[in-house]
Design an enzyme around this catalytic site. Structure first.
Site, PDB file in Angstrom:
ATOM      1  N   GLY A  12       3.961  57.134  71.245  1.00 46.02           N
ATOM      2  CA  GLY A  12       2.843  58.187  71.495  1.00 46.02           C
ATOM      3  C   GLY A  12       4.092  59.026  72.143  1.00 46.02           C
ATOM      4  O   GLY A  12       5.347  58.858  72.876  1.00 46.02           O
ATOM      5  N   ALA A  13       3.945  60.649  72.356  1.00 44.67           N
ATOM      6  CA  ALA A  13       4.995  61.540  72.683  1.00 44.67           C
ATOM      7  C   ALA A  13       4.078  62.985  73.307  1.00 44.67           C
ATOM      8  O   ALA A  13       4.433  63.948  73.418  1.00 44.67           O
ATOM      9  CB  ALA A  13       5.596  62.572  71.442  1.00 44.67           C
ATOM     10  N   GLY A  15       2.517  63.328  77.304  1.00 43.35           N
ATOM     11  CA  GLY A  15       3.089  63.779  78.894  1.00 43.35           C
ATOM     12  C   GLY A  15       3.952  61.704  79.106  1.00 43.35           C
ATOM     13  O   GLY A  15       4.961  61.849  79.288  1.00 43.35           O
ATOM     14  N   ALA A  16       2.959  60.657  79.012  1.00 41.29           N
ATOM     15  CA  ALA A  16       3.764  59.642  79.287  1.00 41.29           C
ATOM     16  C   ALA A  16       5.119  58.984  78.952  1.00 41.29           C
ATOM     17  O   ALA A  16       5.651  58.176  78.932  1.00 41.29           O
ATOM     18  CB  ALA A  16       2.518  58.485  79.569  1.00 41.29           C
ATOM     19  N   PHE A 116      -8.649  71.354  94.222  1.00 38.76           N
ATOM     20  CA  PHE A 116      -9.043  70.846  93.325  1.00 38.76           C
ATOM     21  C   PHE A 116     -10.243  69.906  93.417  1.00 38.76           C
ATOM     22  O   PHE A 116     -10.427  69.323  94.843  1.00 38.76           O
ATOM     23  CB  PHE A 116      -8.391  69.928  92.428  1.00 38.76           C
ATOM     24  CG  PHE A 116      -7.705  70.801  90.960  1.00 38.76           C
ATOM     25  CD1 PHE A 116      -7.102  72.192  90.339  1.00 38.76           C
ATOM     26  CD2 PHE A 116      -8.504  69.481  89.880  1.00 38.76           C
ATOM     27  CE1 PHE A 116      -7.099  72.282  88.990  1.00 38.76           C
ATOM     28  CE2 PHE A 116      -7.948  70.475  88.768  1.00 38.76           C
ATOM     29  CZ  PHE A 116      -8.065  71.373  88.302  1.00 38.76           C
ATOM     30  N   ASP A 221      -6.001  55.416  68.860  1.00 37.33           N
ATOM     31  CA  ASP A 221      -4.635  53.975  68.021  1.00 37.33           C
ATOM     32  C   ASP A 221      -4.039  53.263  69.005  1.00 37.33           C
ATOM     33  O   ASP A 221      -4.347  51.890  68.047  1.00 37.33           O
ATOM     34  CB  ASP A 221      -4.102  55.182  67.495  1.00 37.33           C
ATOM     35  CG  ASP A 221      -4.719  55.788  66.832  1.00 37.33           C
ATOM     36  OD1 ASP A 221      -5.980  56.437  66.543  1.00 37.33           O
ATOM     37  OD2 ASP A 221      -4.252  57.167  66.101  1.00 37.33           O
ATOM     38  N   THR A 254     -10.823  74.693  82.961  1.00 37.92           N
ATOM     39  CA  THR A 254     -10.506  74.234  83.500  1.00 37.92           C
ATOM     40  C   THR A 254     -11.164  73.948  85.525  1.00 37.92           C
ATOM     41  O   THR A 254     -12.168  75.105  85.830  1.00 37.92           O
ATOM     42  CB  THR A 254      -8.329  74.699  84.515  1.00 37.92           C
ATOM     43  OG1 THR A 254      -8.095  73.468  85.529  1.00 37.92           O
ATOM     44  CG2 THR A 254      -8.744  76.358  85.339  1.00 37.92           C
ATOM     45  N   ARG A 286     -16.031  64.802  89.461  1.00 35.58           N
ATOM     46  CA  ARG A 286     -16.444  65.621  88.110  1.00 35.58           C
ATOM     47  C   ARG A 286     -17.974  64.770  88.197  1.00 35.58           C
ATOM     48  O   ARG A 286     -18.706  65.412  87.274  1.00 35.58           O
ATOM     49  CB  ARG A 286     -15.403  64.644  87.185  1.00 35.58           C
ATOM     50  CG  ARG A 286     -14.538  66.390  87.319  1.00 35.58           C
ATOM     51  CD  ARG A 286     -13.405  66.296  86.388  1.00 35.58           C
ATOM     52  NE  ARG A 286     -12.422  67.175  86.307  1.00 35.58           N
ATOM     53  CZ  ARG A 286     -10.819  67.091  85.980  1.00 35.58           C
ATOM     54  NH1 ARG A 286     -10.183  66.038  85.411  1.00 35.58           N
ATOM     55  NH2 ARG A 286      -9.739  67.722  86.136  1.00 35.58           N
ATOM     56  N   HIS A 353     -14.369  64.255  78.524  1.00 35.54           N
ATOM     57  CA  HIS A 353     -12.808  64.226  78.426  1.00 35.54           C
ATOM     58  C   HIS A 353     -11.941  63.310  78.787  1.00 35.54           C
ATOM     59  O   HIS A 353     -10.613  63.911  77.827  1.00 35.54           O
ATOM     60  CB  HIS A 353     -12.838  65.260  80.194  1.00 35.54           C
ATOM     61  CG  HIS A 353     -11.879  65.926  80.548  1.00 35.54           C
ATOM     62  ND1 HIS A 353     -11.088  66.852  79.555  1.00 35.54           N
ATOM     63  CD2 HIS A 353     -11.200  65.523  81.884  1.00 35.54           C
ATOM     64  CE1 HIS A 353     -10.192  67.551  80.198  1.00 35.54           C
ATOM     65  NE2 HIS A 353      -9.905  66.361  81.556  1.00 35.54           N
ATOM     66  N   GLU A 383      -2.894  57.963  79.775  1.00 37.34           N
ATOM     67  CA  GLU A 383      -4.896  57.677  79.104  1.00 37.34           C
ATOM     68  C   GLU A 383      -5.066  56.880  78.736  1.00 37.34           C
ATOM     69  O   GLU A 383      -6.137  55.722  78.941  1.00 37.34           O
ATOM     70  CB  GLU A 383      -5.029  58.847  78.364  1.00 37.34           C
ATOM     71  CG  GLU A 383      -6.448  58.811  78.764  1.00 37.34           C
ATOM     72  CD  GLU A 383      -7.206  59.988  78.383  1.00 37.34           C
ATOM     73  OE1 GLU A 383      -6.697  60.946  77.865  1.00 37.34           O
ATOM     74  OE2 GLU A 383      -8.369  59.905  78.121  1.00 37.34           O
ATOM     75  N   ARG A 394     -11.964  59.551  87.394  1.00 36.61           N
ATOM     76  CA  ARG A 394     -10.582  59.855  87.526  1.00 36.61           C
ATOM     77  C   ARG A 394     -10.954  61.085  88.672  1.00 36.61           C
ATOM     78  O   ARG A 394     -11.639  62.486  87.635  1.00 36.61           O
ATOM     79  CB  ARG A 394      -9.541  60.672  86.582  1.00 36.61           C
ATOM     80  CG  ARG A 394      -8.509  61.068  86.868  1.00 36.61           C
ATOM     81  CD  ARG A 394      -7.707  61.541  85.359  1.00 36.61           C
ATOM     82  NE  ARG A 394      -8.172  62.138  84.447  1.00 36.61           N
ATOM     83  CZ  ARG A 394      -8.246  63.484  84.768  1.00 36.61           C
ATOM     84  NH1 ARG A 394      -8.232  64.305  85.940  1.00 36.61           N
ATOM     85  NH2 ARG A 394      -8.436  64.125  83.884  1.00 36.61           N
ATOM     86  N   LEU A 400      -2.600  64.212  85.281  1.00 40.00           N
ATOM     87  CA  LEU A 400      -1.011  64.461  85.134  1.00 40.00           C
ATOM     88  C   LEU A 400       0.324  64.156  85.984  1.00 40.00           C
ATOM     89  O   LEU A 400       1.062  63.912  84.982  1.00 40.00           O
ATOM     90  CB  LEU A 400      -0.669  66.228  85.372  1.00 40.00           C
ATOM     91  CG  LEU A 400      -1.365  66.683  83.898  1.00 40.00           C
ATOM     92  CD1 LEU A 400      -1.462  68.617  84.320  1.00 40.00           C
ATOM     93  CD2 LEU A 400      -0.878  66.283  82.756  1.00 40.00           C
TER      94      LEU A 400
END
Ligand code: SF4
Ligand code: FES
Lengths: 584, 258
Positions: A12-13, A15-16, A116, A221, A254, A286, A353, A383, A394, A400
């Site tokens: 996986g490429a 953010g993490a 936020f 996956d 957002t 949320r 989400h 995630e 969350r 992020l």
């Protein structure tokens, strides 16, 4: 079949994965396998910001952030992990700034911050400005900046390589990672990557819902590859429904829109969040806001002819502010709804989400094969993983953050492990399972269509395991998923070729979604309480006596080959915060 | 403060993104098919579909793939214009399939869809993106600074931050580069996207390698090849003023001020 050898393989490429790759490439020979081009990853869809108690614009500290995270997660958060998240947030943001991320700035030239949901000063007193942002494309800027730094570090990418199997070998009674098996989209060739360590960073699984903010490619996956090899999945019943998706489409708008002053209104124009969350109002967590929206809709105060949505009202905000702070989401409203947000409110509804659950790890990112045993050489972050910093719900801007903090940790830990470890000998015929899976699908002549089963899956998930759940609705979903899994065995694809066979891949992805949907529903059925994103109308209260514990779901295979799900539980790590009633 | 009510929204005539309540129409997608596993020749193939005109071209492609022909091949992921996967030529213009609504491209005539130009087609709408990303990597698209790192963030005024805001929006979709006649004729040209991304760093007050980047773009395959046809600006789905960015880089090369 080709065999490759690397110290560290990252799956996986987003953010993490890329944050991990930047660290591990400096320390070990690393390959990044990604089913998309890196810059296509869904990290780029994140909008509002990344939390860190920089205190650039008002008083703040990481302890308050820790508390908000734990409370936001309805006390199912592992508190040691939340502490690390909040403490290391500050360096995570500063690291990104030094890598070049163009944050929004204060007049003094420091990183600017905005409000936020769920982030507060002094343990819930009032909203606090903690989210560092770049317009409403913070995720885009993080993804670009990390990719740019991967180029700088010379990270080796294998683009459009789908990892379909995790190789585990048992040595002295301990399961160890030997590598992964991948399918190359361009050629149809199967590749075995032998490696000392593997990091999963393959993202979420939101495509089993119909109304979702998730990309078409978010099909769980990595979770499925590990689960099928007998590793547990933690807290899969906890899924976040973001309050403000574009009505019927699910495209994310957002929470930063409410952070900038946007207000939710029902058909009477009433600011209904005042009733449900007197202090934080539209900026409650949320899960609370999504439930409030559906309560309004169910009680007949929804908007539109079918009363099936509410409004996000930005009309009282100056157009200049919208242009400067929320350019992308206002454009989404124009493009996809034909609505001008300067003058008209935007129809919204909650949208699937984020998966709070996933592959269980400790705070070093090491994957667990039960409540305590580490799988040597196997890591997960972002995630796909469950550390658990998000618990039952969350907070916005904490994902992020999560990918940066735990991506970095996993990257360092995996590379350092690779230095001390030897390669594990590959099992005989390492690609056998993937070969069989691919060949079976290509030669199948069954009458079931992938798109039909997927649609039925998404419809049952939306109807039965979304914001409100009961024993009955969940049972309906479990039954339906069982039926769909049966029918899936009779599925065939039309494209029989080797070159860019996305038809085949959609079939494989559907298999992953079906397995994970079942885990989610079965876990939800057993949790007879309401907590965070998991709300049971038949058990509307949180039950700390019986359910202050993480769900651990295992796949069991009977002798005849029939599989079933076994549930177990894992204690929550508590340090200094005692569970309290959650009010906003 | 305007308090919206149901009435207001209804009478404002804001088009509803409805599916159930809006009439489906029949459209023809005329798609350029190519699969070297089957034939070395590319051909046009027509598909008729019933679709809500407020849906995206991408939805139409999915309908074909999921209901009519599973072998139709294209890239996509986010479906709302932020991942850059699905740039294609729709009625002769480069667009993102997920950001183009059917009603906005005259559905009464066949809608032609083909792969973007100037990059090798691999199958149907999928092209080889490697040369595109190579040009991007060639401009050193990462922040370069000298000296010791500060302990806190580097300071940057809101004005300095604003200076390069536009070019940070790029999603590397290649719509601009593959709409450029200079690039079509000569794939060696860096192309607008690479220049946009060089601009993003050249005009970032924190960056200290502007001279180096300008030298790269001063090359025979660099900015001077641009003939200011504005195709790139028209094509950019992020609304980036691509031609303006290229002009600013040219000016910086002459004045060495940025
Ligand atoms: S400048 Fe615009 S058209 Fe060109 S690659 Fe970037 S986003 Fe796409
Ligand atoms: S699918 Fe992501 S930009 Fe179109």
């Amino acid at each position: 079949m080709k065999i490759h050898k690397y110290d560290t393989v990252i799956v996986g490429a987003g953010g993490a994965g890329m944050r991990a790759a930047i660290e591990s490439t400096k320390r070990s020979r690393t390959a990044v396998l990604t089913k998309l081009y890196p810059t296509r990853s869904h990290t780029g869809a994140a909008q509002g910001g990344m939390a860190a108690a920089l205190a650039n614009v008002e008083e703040d500290n990481w302890e308050w952030h820790t508390f908000d995270t734990i409370k936001g997660g309805d006390y199912l958060v592992d508190q040691d992990a939340a502490e690390i998240l909040a403490k290391e947030a500050i360096d995570a943001v500063l690291d990104l700034e030094k890598m070049g991320l163009p944050f929004g700035r204060t007049p003094a030239g420091e990183i600017d911050q905005r409000r936020f949901g769920g982030h507060s000063r002094n343990h819930g007193e009032a909203p606090v400005r903690r989210a560092c942002y770049s317009g409403d494309r913070t995720g885009h800027m993080i993804l670009q900046t990390l990719y740019q730094n991967c180029i700088k570090e010379g990270v080796e990418f294998f683009n459009e390589f789908y990892v379909l199997d995790q190789l585990l070998v048992e040595e002295d009674g301990v399961k160890k990672s030997a590598g992964v098996v991948a399918y190359e989209l361009a050629t149809g060739e199967i590749h075995v990557f032998q490696s000392k360590s593997v990091i999963y960073a393959s993202g979420g699984t939101g495509k089993f819902f119909k109304v979702t903010s998730n990309a078409h490619t978010l099909t769980g996956d990595g979770q499925a590859a590990c689960y099928r090899r007998g590793l547990p999945l933690e807290d899969m019943e906890f899924f976040q429904f973001h309050p403000t998706g574009i009505w019927r489409m699910g495209i994310l708008l957002t929470e930063g829109a409410r952070g900038e002053g946007g207000i939710l209104r029902n058909k009477d124009g009433e600011r209904f969040m005042e009733k449900y969350a007197p202090v934080m109002k539209d900026l409650a967590s949320r899960d609370v806001v999504s439930r409030s929206i559906y309560t309004e809709i169910r009680e007949g105060r929804g908007c539109g002819p079918e009363g099936d949505h509410v409004y996000l009202d930005l009309t009282h905000l100056p157009p200049e502010q919208l242009d400067a702070k929320l350019p992308d989401i206002t454009e989404f409203a124009r493009t996809y709804l034909g609505i001008e947000p300067y003058t008209d409110p935007i129809p919204i509804q909650p949208t699937a989400h984020y998966a709070m659950g996933g592959i269980p790890t400790n705070v070093q990112g090491e994957v667990l094969s039960d409540n305590t045993t580490v799988v040597p050489g196997l890591y997960a972050a972002g995630e796909v993983a469950c550390v658990s910093v998000h618990g039952a719900n969350r907070l916005g801007t904490n994902s992020l953050l999560d990918i940066n903090v735990f991506g970095k940790r996993a990257g360092i830990a995996a590379a350092e492990y690779a230095h001390t470890a030897d390669y594990i000998e590959l099992p005989e015929n390492p690609a056998a399972q993937v070969q069989a899976q691919v060949e079976n699908l290509l030669s199948a002549t069954g009458t079931e269509r992938v798109a039909v089963i997927r649609k039925e899956l998404q419809e049952t998930m939306d109807a039965n395991v979304m914001v409100f759940r009961t024993e009955q609705t969940i049972k309906t979903a479990v039954e339906k998923i069982g039926e769909l899994r049966e029918r899936y065995r009779n599925v065939s694809v039309q494209d029989k070729g080797k070159r860019f066979n996305t038809d085949l891949l959609e079939a494989i992805e559907l298999g992953n979604l079906l397995d994970l949907a079942e885990v989610m529903a079965v876990s939800a059925l057993a949790r007879k309480e309401s907590r965070g994103g998991h709300y049971r109308e038949d058990y509307p209260n949180r039950d700390d006596v019986n359910f202050m514990r993480h769900t651990m779901a295992y796949r069991e295979v009977a002798d005849g080959g029939k599989d079933s799900i076994r549930l177990d539980y894992k204690p929550v790590v508590q340090t200094r915060y005692q569970p309290m009633e959650r009010k906003y | 403060m305007a308090t919206p009510t149901l009435d207001k929204a209804d009478t404002a005539g804001a088009p509803e993104p409805g599916f159930a309540d809006s009439p489906y129409i029949t459209v023809t997608f005329r798609i350029r098919r190519f699969n070297p596993e089957i034939s070395e020749e590319a051909t046009w193939e027509d598909f008729q579909l019933e679709i809500d005109p407020k849906e995206r071209v991408l939805d139409g492609l999915h309908k074909i793939k999921w209901e009519l022909d599973g072998s139709l091949t294209f890239r996509r992921s986010c479906a709302h214009g932020i991942c850059g996967s699905d740039a294609m030529r729709i009625n002769g213009k480069n667009r993102l399939a997920c950001k183009t609504l059917i009603k906005d491209i005259n559905p009464s005539k066949p809608i032609t869809i083909e792969a973007i130009k100037g990059l090798t087609v691999q199958k149907d709408l999928v092209v080889d993106m490697e040369p595109f990303f190579q040009a991007y990597r060639d401009v050193m698209p990462f922040l370069i600074t000298k000296g010791n790192e500060p302990t806190r963030e580097r300071l940057q005024s809101p004005e300095d931050r604003e200076r390069f805001d536009d070019t940070t929006k790029c999603i590397l979709c290649a719509a601009c580069t593959s709409s450029c006649p200079v690039f079509w004729n000569d794939g060696q040209y860096f192309g607008p996207a690479a220049i946009v991304n060089a601009h993003r760093f050249i005009f970032d007050s924190r960056d200290e390698a502007g001279e180096q980047r300008l030298e790269i773009l001063n090359d025979k395959d660099g900015v001077w090849r641009c003939r200011t046809t504005f195709n790139c600006t028209d094509a950019c789905p992020r609304g980036i003023e691509v031609t303006k960015a290229i002009q600013e880089v040219k000016r910086a090369l002459i004045t060495r001020r940025f």
